[in-house]
Scaffold this active site. Structure first.
Site, PDB file in Angstrom:
ATOM      1  N   TYR A 118     -40.999  -7.304 -23.887  1.00 31.44           N
ATOM      2  CA  TYR A 118     -42.385  -6.854 -23.693  1.00 31.44           C
ATOM      3  C   TYR A 118     -42.956  -7.548 -22.462  1.00 31.44           C
ATOM      4  O   TYR A 118     -42.772  -8.753 -22.268  1.00 31.44           O
ATOM      5  CB  TYR A 118     -43.239  -7.233 -24.920  1.00 31.44           C
ATOM      6  N   GLU A 206     -49.138  -2.127 -19.554  1.00 31.27           N
ATOM      7  CA  GLU A 206     -48.238  -2.618 -20.594  1.00 31.27           C
ATOM      8  C   GLU A 206     -46.895  -1.896 -20.500  1.00 31.27           C
ATOM      9  O   GLU A 206     -46.858  -0.669 -20.477  1.00 31.27           O
ATOM     10  CB  GLU A 206     -48.868  -2.350 -21.965  1.00 31.27           C
TER      11      GLU A 206
END
Ligand code: ADP
Ligand code: MG
Length: 287
Positions: A118, A206
Site C-alpha cells: 500500500y 492512493e
C-alpha cells in the site's frame, strides 16, 4: 472531486508512475477491441465506479456470482465479464447497500503479482502536513489496517519547505522490505506520485495495491485520486474528467449556483453562514 481508476492511472502515468497498459470501454464491442489491442494472454476486467472494494463486491442481480474485478484468459471471457458488469449495480463495502451502476469498464493487461503493498499520499490535518503512508498490507482497506494492526503502517510527514526527498523514498522502501533494484524503482515511483499530488492540487492519491511483480518491477495496480475543488479552476484537464453520474444530483445542482452544500444522511438540515460554523454545528446540537 473524485475520478475513476483509469483516469487516475492516466494522470499518474503522465508524471512517470508505472501502471499496466489498459483502455476504457463503454460498450462490449469497445471492450473487445481494447482487449484485442492489449493482446493477452491474461486480461483484467475492472468495473469503473467511484468506490473501492470492487474485487470483493458483488452485483445486485447476481450476488453469488463473481465480483467487480475479474482476471480472465480469453477474449470471450472478457466479453462475458463486460456484459455481466455494464448496466448492472455493483455493491461494495464502500458503496452502501444501494450500490452503484457500472457504466464503464477498464480492460487491463494481467500482472504477475509477487507482493501487494500500500502507498498513499494525503493531507494530514492534525499535523497540517502532506503525509506519505505505506504498508505491507496491500489490497486491504487502510482504515482496517490502521484499526487492527497500526504497527504495519509507516507514516512520514513531509516538510513543505524541502518537499519530498529521496531519503523518504528509501525509508519507505526499506520499511516495505524491498530489495535490490526494487529500492530505486520505489524511490522513483514515490517521487513521481508526489509530483502528481503537488502539481495537480490533489488532496489524496492512493495506490492500493502497489505491486512488486515477479520480475521485480514496482507498479500501480489500482489508483484513486481526490482533488481540492477550490483549485480545479487551474486544472481544466482534471475538471474534464468529472463524471456527473457519480455525483449526488443535489450537490451538482448546488454547485451550479456556487452554493456550498454537503449531502448528509437524515432529515434535519443545518443552514449557516460560514464553513467553520457549519462544521461546529453538528446535527445533535441543531436538535
Ligand atoms: P478494488 O480495490 O476496488 O477491489 P483493485 O484494482 O485493487 O480494486 O483490484 C482488486 C484486486 O484485483 C487487486 O488487489 C489485485 O489482486 C487484482 N488485480 C487488479 N488489477 C490487476 C491486474 N492488472 N493484474 C492482476 N491482478 C489484478
Ligand atoms: Mg484497490
Amino acid at each position: 472531486m473524485n475520478i475513476h481508476e483509469y483516469q487516475a492511472k492516466q494522470l499518474l502515468a503522465g508524471f512517470g508512475v508505472a501502471v499496466p497498459r489498459g483502455g476504457v470501454a463503454y460498450t462490449p464491442p469497445e471492450a473487445e477491441s481494447v482487449a484485442k489491442d492489449l493482446g493477452g494472454p491474461i486480461w483484467v476486467v475492472k468495473s469503473q465506479i467511484h468506490a473501492g472494494g470492487r474485487g470483493a463486491g458483488r452485483f445486485a442481480n447476481n450476488p453469488d456470482g463473481a465480483g467487480g474485478v475479474r482476471v480472465v484468459k480469453s477474449i470471450d471471457e472478457v466479453k462475458e465479464s463486460v456484459s455481466d458488469m455494464l448496466g448492472h449495480v455493483l455493491v461494495t463495502k464502500q458503496t452502501g447497500t444501494a450500490g452503484k451502476e457500472v457504466k464503464r469498464v477498464y480492460i487491463e493487461e494481467g500482472c504477475d503479482i509477487a507482493r501487494e503493498l500500500y502507498l498513499g499520499i494525503l493531507i494530514d490535518r492534525p499535523t497540517s502536513r502532506i503525509t506519505v503512508m505505506a504498508s505491507t498490507e496491500g489490497g486491504m482497506e487502510i482504515e482496517e489496517v490502521a484499526h487492527n494492526t497500526p504497527e504495519k503502517i509507516i507514516t512520514i510527514p513531509i516538510d513543505p519547505v524541502t518537499g519530498l526527498q529521496p531519503h523518504h523514498g528509501r525509508r519507505i522502501a526499506f520499511a516495505l522490505g524491498l530489495e535490490g533494484k526494487q529500492i530505486g524503482a520505489a524511490v522513483k515511483f514515490l517521487a513521481a506520485m508526489y509530483k502528481a499530488f503537488i502539481e495537480l492540487d490533489a488532496s489524496m492519491v492512493e495506490v492500493n495495491p502497489l505491486v512488486i511483480t515477479g520480475a521485480g518491477e514496482v507498479i500501480a495496480l489500482d489508483a484513486k485520486m481526490n482533488f481540492d475543488d477550490n483549485a480545479l479552476f487551474r486544472h481544466a484537464d482534471v475538471e474534464e474528467m468529472r463524471d456527473e453520474d457519480e455525483e449526488d444530483p443535489a450537490e451538482l445542482e448546488a454547485a451550479k449556483h456556487e452554493l456550498n452544500y454537503v449531502k448528509l444522511d437524515g432529515q434535519i438540515g443545518c443552514m449557516v453562514n460560514g464553513a467553520g460554523l457549519a462544521m461546529a454545528t453538528d446535527r445533535k446540537s441543531v436538535v
